[in-house]
Scaffold this active site. Structure first.
Site, PDB file in Angstrom:
ATOM      1  N   HIS A 265     -52.064  61.718 -19.266  1.00 56.39           N
ATOM      2  CA  HIS A 265     -52.651  60.625 -20.207  1.00 56.39           C
ATOM      3  C   HIS A 265     -51.250  60.293 -20.653  1.00 56.39           C
ATOM      4  O   HIS A 265     -49.981  60.883 -20.935  1.00 56.39           O
ATOM      5  CB  HIS A 265     -53.065  61.507 -21.511  1.00 56.39           C
ATOM      6  CG  HIS A 265     -54.010  60.297 -22.100  1.00 56.39           C
ATOM      7  ND1 HIS A 265     -53.325  59.750 -23.280  1.00 56.39           N
ATOM      8  CD2 HIS A 265     -55.161  59.976 -22.007  1.00 56.39           C
ATOM      9  CE1 HIS A 265     -54.145  58.739 -23.644  1.00 56.39           C
ATOM     10  NE2 HIS A 265     -55.463  58.700 -23.075  1.00 56.39           N
ATOM     11  N   ASP A 319     -61.773  62.265 -19.389  1.00 53.44           N
ATOM     12  CA  ASP A 319     -62.507  62.004 -18.387  1.00 53.44           C
ATOM     13  C   ASP A 319     -62.833  63.125 -17.487  1.00 53.44           C
ATOM     14  O   ASP A 319     -63.897  62.935 -16.333  1.00 53.44           O
ATOM     15  CB  ASP A 319     -61.968  60.972 -17.598  1.00 53.44           C
ATOM     16  CG  ASP A 319     -62.006  59.579 -18.439  1.00 53.44           C
ATOM     17  OD1 ASP A 319     -63.180  59.238 -18.656  1.00 53.44           O
ATOM     18  OD2 ASP A 319     -60.896  58.606 -18.148  1.00 53.44           O
TER      19      ASP A 319
HETATM   20  C1  LIG Z   1     -53.547  58.205 -17.262  1.00 53.29           C
HETATM   21  C2  LIG Z   1     -52.096  58.008 -16.465  1.00 53.29           C
HETATM   22  C3  LIG Z   1     -52.122  56.720 -15.674  1.00 53.29           C
HETATM   23  C4  LIG Z   1     -50.987  58.067 -17.353  1.00 53.29           C
HETATM   24  O1  LIG Z   1     -49.871  58.320 -16.617  1.00 53.29           O
HETATM   25  P1  LIG Z   1     -48.490  57.972 -16.990  1.00 53.29           P
HETATM   26  O2  LIG Z   1     -48.073  58.439 -18.487  1.00 53.29           O
HETATM   27  O3  LIG Z   1     -48.516  56.663 -16.828  1.00 53.29           O
HETATM   28  O4  LIG Z   1     -47.604  58.887 -16.259  1.00 53.29           O
HETATM   29  P2  LIG Z   1     -47.172  58.386 -14.848  1.00 53.29           P
HETATM   30  O5  LIG Z   1     -47.903  57.705 -14.155  1.00 53.29           O
HETATM   31  O6  LIG Z   1     -45.732  57.898 -14.888  1.00 53.29           O
HETATM   32  O7  LIG Z   1     -46.942  59.700 -14.441  1.00 53.29           O
HETATM   33  C5  LIG Z   1     -45.827  60.829 -14.476  1.00 53.29           C
HETATM   34  C6  LIG Z   1     -45.785  61.990 -13.629  1.00 53.29           C
HETATM   35  O8  LIG Z   1     -46.933  62.719 -13.511  1.00 53.29           O
HETATM   36  C7  LIG Z   1     -47.979  62.652 -12.438  1.00 53.29           C
HETATM   37  N1  LIG Z   1     -49.165  62.547 -12.986  1.00 53.29           N
HETATM   38  C8  LIG Z   1     -49.979  61.959 -13.802  1.00 53.29           C
HETATM   39  N2  LIG Z   1     -51.023  62.054 -13.838  1.00 53.29           N
HETATM   40  C9  LIG Z   1     -51.269  62.940 -12.678  1.00 53.29           C
HETATM   41  C10 LIG Z   1     -52.524  63.556 -12.186  1.00 53.29           C
HETATM   42  N3  LIG Z   1     -53.652  63.168 -12.775  1.00 53.29           N
HETATM   43  N4  LIG Z   1     -52.256  64.184 -11.428  1.00 53.29           N
HETATM   44  C11 LIG Z   1     -51.306  64.627 -10.491  1.00 53.29           C
HETATM   45  N5  LIG Z   1     -49.950  63.934 -11.009  1.00 53.29           N
HETATM   46  C12 LIG Z   1     -50.061  63.105 -12.071  1.00 53.29           C
HETATM   47  C13 LIG Z   1     -47.233  61.431 -11.906  1.00 53.29           C
HETATM   48  O9  LIG Z   1     -47.548  61.442 -10.058  1.00 53.29           O
HETATM   49  C14 LIG Z   1     -45.701  61.204 -11.874  1.00 53.29           C
HETATM   50  O10 LIG Z   1     -45.207  62.264 -11.167  1.00 53.29           O
HETATM   51  P3  LIG Z   1     -43.619  61.858 -10.705  1.00 53.29           P
HETATM   52  O11 LIG Z   1     -43.013  61.585 -11.773  1.00 53.29           O
HETATM   53  O12 LIG Z   1     -43.309  63.003  -9.536  1.00 53.29           O
HETATM   54  O13 LIG Z   1     -43.951  60.457  -9.766  1.00 53.29           O
HETATM   55  C15 LIG Z   1     -52.068  59.135 -15.265  1.00 53.29           C
HETATM   56  O14 LIG Z   1     -51.985  60.456 -15.911  1.00 53.29           O
HETATM   57  C16 LIG Z   1     -53.269  59.097 -14.243  1.00 53.29           C
HETATM   58  O15 LIG Z   1     -53.281  58.262 -13.339  1.00 53.29           O
HETATM   59  N6  LIG Z   1     -54.185  60.031 -14.215  1.00 53.29           N
HETATM   60  C17 LIG Z   1     -55.439  60.119 -13.483  1.00 53.29           C
HETATM   61  C18 LIG Z   1     -56.415  58.967 -13.933  1.00 53.29           C
HETATM   62  C19 LIG Z   1     -57.064  59.456 -15.382  1.00 53.29           C
HETATM   63  O16 LIG Z   1     -57.482  60.579 -15.518  1.00 53.29           O
HETATM   64  N7  LIG Z   1     -57.105  58.398 -16.298  1.00 53.29           N
HETATM   65  C20 LIG Z   1     -57.899  58.483 -17.369  1.00 53.29           C
HETATM   66  C21 LIG Z   1     -56.907  58.483 -18.817  1.00 53.29           C
HETATM   67  S1  LIG Z   1     -57.773  58.941 -19.962  1.00 53.29           S
END
Ligand SMILES: CC(C)(COP(=O)(O)OP(=O)(O)OC[C@H]1O[C@@H](n2cnc3c(N)ncnc32)[C@H](O)[C@@H]1OP(=O)(O)O)[C@@H](O)C(=O)NCCC(=O)NCCS
Length: 384
Positions: A265, A319
């Protein structure tokens, strides 16, 4: 041309950029806390109803008994759809994505409003409540029509959550299912300045009408990184199929740099408090229906992911279990995001109204890094 005086800071993803002061929602992502208008999500999930929570979010305080009765009645009376809107929904291809149907139908609702753009705050709230009231009717009607069944009319004596299940499934839900649906709607009603709420706020800042504001939110919510994650998380659980296969899946997904849906998140760097509530409800619901395998598979994926991601700030979010709860309630998978949208209209409205009370057009900047002063090349002189 103006020179940029100070070094420009680009806030990619607008991380940590504040666009307004707000009294609607507070999230402490380090301490696993979420408050709507100062009330904890745990208290609201235990004691409130979706109607009461909507009132709280939009008007800023808990209603008195008579205020709540009036508000609940008003929403229940707004639920029915114009015959022409039902005909419009009937004319959509049955293969349409329900989220596209909701977005199109909400936009179309504005066509039936004699004064869609009235910008008195009370009128704006009233329009938003009409949209919120009709959204479940739209979603349920489309699902029935695409399955060759007649839409069920809304029933004013039922709660908003129970009426949605009744219109979708075709029979009055049991009290327990209605309660779970109600809590799930409370948990999805608001979540501070996320992508779809920001989208609504941007649209509101142009003084656009409520139909455009809420349509913007619906369009933004549907992406897999926002509302779409619940659908994707359930799909993962169904594909994994058995708790014994969970670890193998997680190891492979992480090795292939895939994201585990329902994890991570932007704000929570620990447990999402909505996840805690939904997991408990999911366990109770699964036990009550005698369908525990899905829940056990989800738990096995969660435990494995937590083990393999230990030390990172990636924890289960809302989720990870919402899809299982909706699935167990009999809601088809492609309705999960529309159900999220139906609930979130409350929060979108609260934020749009709050922003409009101290409005400033949202107009950020992009730092231009392209070429300048290029000589225009006539089309016949361009190389293929
Ligand atoms: C929600 C989300 C977009 C937020 O992410 P964010 O704060 O933007 O974090 P980032 O996308 O910059 O990710 C940071 C790191 O964590 C990892 N990471 C983040 N979410 C992850 C997940 N669900 N599974 C595995 N790795 C994850 C990324 O791959 C990244 O790794 P890296 O630095 O080695 O490349 C992300 O966690 C995600 O895509 N989750 C899955 C979708 C989801 O459940 N969304 C619902 C949100 S309520």
């Amino acid at each position: 041309m103006c020179a940029v005086k100070d070094p420009v800071v680009i806030h990619k993803g607008l991380d940590n950029v504040y666009v307004k002061e707000s009294k609607i929602c507070f999230i402490d992502g380090e301490a696993s806390k979420l408050f709507y208008r100062g009330y904890s999500i745990e208290a609201l999930a235990s004691h409130s109803t979706f109607e009461e929570t909507t009132y709280l979010l939009i008007y800023g305080s808990l209603p008195t008994r008579s205020q709540l009765e009036d508000f609940t009645k008003r929403i229940s009376l707004y639920r029915s759809l114009e015959t022409s809107l039902l005909q419009l929904i009937h004319s959509f291809p049955i293969t349409s994505d329900p989220m596209d149907v909701l977005r199109t139908a909400v936009s179309a609702l504005g066509l039936y409003d004699p004064q869609p753009a009235s910008d008195r705050i009370e009128d704006r709230i009233d329009k938003a409540l009409r949209i919120m009231a009709k959204a479940p009717t739209i979603v349920a009607a489309f699902d029935r029509l695409r399955n060759g069944r007649e839409p069920m009319p809304p029933r004013t004596e039922l709660s908003h959550a129970a009426d949605f299940l009744q219109m979708l499934i075709g029979k009055t839900p049991g009290d327990y299912d209605a309660h779970i649906m109600d809590v799930a709607m409370i948990l999805h009603a608001e979540h501070e300045m996320n992508a779809s709420t920001f989208s609504c706020t941007v649209t509101a800042s142009t003084l656009a009408d409520m139909y455009s504001i809420i349509t913007s939110g619906i369009g933004t919510l549907r992406g897999p990184l926002h509302g779409g994650a619940n659908e994707a998380a359930l799909k993962t659980v169904l594909d994994v199929g058995d708790p014994s296969k969970a670890d193998e899946y997680v190891v492979r997904a992480l090795a292939e740099k895939k994201r585990i849906m329902g994890f991570g998140h932007r704000v929570y760097k620990t447990w999402d408090p909505r996840y805690v509530i939904l997991k408990k409800l999911g366990a109770e619901l699964a036990a009550q229906k005698g369908e525990t395998k899905l829940f056990e598979t989800a738990t096995a994926i969660e435990e494995s992911a937590l083990r393999h991601l230990a030390g990172s700030p990636i924890f289960p979010n809302v989720d990870s279990y919402s899809g299982i709860v909706f699935h167990t309630l009999g809601i088809p998978t492609d309705l999960f995001i529309p159900v999220f949208a139906m609930s979130r209209i409350a929060g979108w409205t609260a934020h749009a109204i709050e922003y409009l009370q101290a409005n400033r057009l949202i107009r950020p900047k992009a730092l231009y890094v392209g070429q300048k002063e290029l000589p225009y090349v006539p089309i016949d002189s361009r190389q293929e």
